[in-house]
Write a protein that holds these residues in place. Sequence first.
Motif, PDB file in Angstrom:
ATOM      1  N   GLY A  52      41.484  46.014  48.549  1.00 26.17           N
ATOM      2  CA  GLY A  52      41.645  47.105  47.593  1.00 26.17           C
ATOM      3  C   GLY A  52      40.781  46.885  46.367  1.00 26.17           C
ATOM      4  O   GLY A  52      39.879  46.041  46.349  1.00 26.17           O
ATOM      5  N   GLN A  54      41.974  46.627  42.676  1.00 20.18           N
ATOM      6  CA  GLN A  54      42.592  45.672  41.755  1.00 20.18           C
ATOM      7  C   GLN A  54      44.086  45.967  41.774  1.00 20.18           C
ATOM      8  O   GLN A  54      44.503  47.049  42.167  1.00 20.18           O
ATOM      9  N   GLY A  56      47.666  47.165  40.551  1.00 16.59           N
ATOM     10  CA  GLY A  56      48.108  48.204  39.633  1.00 16.59           C
ATOM     11  C   GLY A  56      49.266  47.691  38.781  1.00 16.59           C
ATOM     12  O   GLY A  56      49.582  46.488  38.774  1.00 16.59           O
ATOM     13  N   GLU A  59      52.004  45.942  40.824  1.00 18.61           N
ATOM     14  CA  GLU A  59      51.513  44.674  41.368  1.00 18.61           C
ATOM     15  C   GLU A  59      51.419  43.617  40.277  1.00 18.61           C
ATOM     16  O   GLU A  59      51.744  42.446  40.487  1.00 18.61           O
ATOM     17  N   PRO A  65      50.144  42.136  45.914  1.00 21.28           N
ATOM     18  CA  PRO A  65      49.307  43.330  46.067  1.00 21.28           C
ATOM     19  C   PRO A  65      50.018  44.436  46.842  1.00 21.28           C
ATOM     20  O   PRO A  65      50.872  44.163  47.699  1.00 21.28           O
ATOM     21  N   PHE A  66      49.680  45.661  46.525  1.00 20.53           N
ATOM     22  CA  PHE A  66      50.130  46.845  47.279  1.00 20.53           C
ATOM     23  C   PHE A  66      51.657  46.942  47.428  1.00 20.53           C
ATOM     24  O   PHE A  66      52.180  47.190  48.501  1.00 20.53           O
ATOM     25  N   ALA A  70      50.721  53.238  45.891  1.00 15.88           N
ATOM     26  CA  ALA A  70      49.548  53.168  46.776  1.00 15.88           C
ATOM     27  C   ALA A  70      49.854  52.281  47.984  1.00 15.88           C
ATOM     28  O   ALA A  70      49.418  52.560  49.110  1.00 15.88           O
ATOM     29  N   ASN A  92      42.581  42.134  47.020  1.00 14.87           N
ATOM     30  CA  ASN A  92      41.852  43.044  46.141  1.00 14.87           C
ATOM     31  C   ASN A  92      40.523  42.424  45.717  1.00 14.87           C
ATOM     32  O   ASN A  92      40.383  41.198  45.648  1.00 14.87           O
ATOM     33  N   HIS A 205      40.338  54.840  49.232  1.00 18.01           N
ATOM     34  CA  HIS A 205      41.433  54.073  48.667  1.00 18.01           C
ATOM     35  C   HIS A 205      42.708  54.915  48.726  1.00 18.01           C
ATOM     36  O   HIS A 205      42.673  56.108  48.426  1.00 18.01           O
ATOM     37  N   SER A 207      45.074  55.130  46.681  1.00 18.13           N
ATOM     38  CA  SER A 207      45.363  55.742  45.369  1.00 18.13           C
ATOM     39  C   SER A 207      44.677  57.095  45.208  1.00 18.13           C
ATOM     40  O   SER A 207      45.192  57.981  44.525  1.00 18.13           O
TER      41      SER A 207
HETATM   42  N1  URA Z   1      45.667  49.482  44.368  1.00 19.50           N
HETATM   43  C1  URA Z   1      44.890  48.457  44.781  1.00 19.50           C
HETATM   44  O1  URA Z   1      43.696  48.571  44.948  1.00 19.50           O
HETATM   45  N2  URA Z   1      45.459  47.289  45.008  1.00 19.50           N
HETATM   46  C2  URA Z   1      46.746  47.086  44.851  1.00 19.50           C
HETATM   47  O2  URA Z   1      47.166  45.974  45.083  1.00 19.50           O
HETATM   48  C3  URA Z   1      47.543  48.166  44.428  1.00 19.50           C
HETATM   49  C4  URA Z   1      46.980  49.357  44.183  1.00 19.50           C
END
Ligand code: URA
Length: 237
Positions: A52, A54, A56, A59, A65-66, A70, A92, A205, A207
């Motif tokens: 991903g 970065q 959010g 997170e 992550p994630f 998203a 990420n 992505h 998001s």
């Molecule tokens: N979007 C990302 O790119 N990574 C995440 O970990 C969460 C949202």
Amino acid sequence: RPGAQEWLPRDAADVDALARAAHACRGCELWADATQVVFSRGPQDAPLVLVGEQPGDHEDREGEPFVGPAGRLLDDALDAAGLPAEGVYLTNAVKHFRFEKRGARRLHKTPDVAHVRACLPWLAAEVAAVAPRVVVALGATAGRAVLGRPVRVTAERGRVLDLDDAEAASPFAGGAPDDGTSSGASDDGRPPRPVHAPRVVLTTHPSALLRVRDRGERDAAFAALVDDLRLAGGAAA
Ligand code: URA
Ligand code: SF4
């Protein structure tokens, strides 16, 4: 020299060692305002790695992550593609949350190319450790990190890219695996190339889908994401 390289373990490391070391990283300024580093989750021998942009807001708080909206959408897309989320490794391009304060709210701010470049040694090292068959880059920031050049997701999605499509700035450039004995920075200061050079699928992505208001457009965008994930899963099988 700026960048994460000097915080990486000296010898080839597994993902746990990398994740531990990343807590101390000061390779760019993003660590200062973030709550914590967000490294990765998933099996360390997964055939498929998803990258991903970065972490959010969620997170950043949870350290995984994630795990926010998203991430839920990505889980749904993985399910629809027949790829159990537990079977993929999620990470990420940039490991600290970049945001702008608006009152009490923290608004996502896209990382600069300099942040992507600074953070690349972590991504290179974890992909070397996991040695997946395929890397999926989610969105343009991840695509730039993985391929080492600006990408246009709409023009390049929907097919499996060879690393011939990567440029020298990519940690995976050149395609040919090295002898597996290198560790630390190469002579030109770039991160070591993964022992195992994966193929790449570029897609949107998750998001970006959350921002599509029109229901029909959003469904179409979701279906396209699922198609790309299925393609990647097939190439990794
Ligand atoms: N979007 C990302 O790119 N990574 C995440 O970990 C969460 C949202
Ligand atoms: Fe280090 Fe990456 Fe965090 Fe910058 S974003 S401090 S390079 S881990």
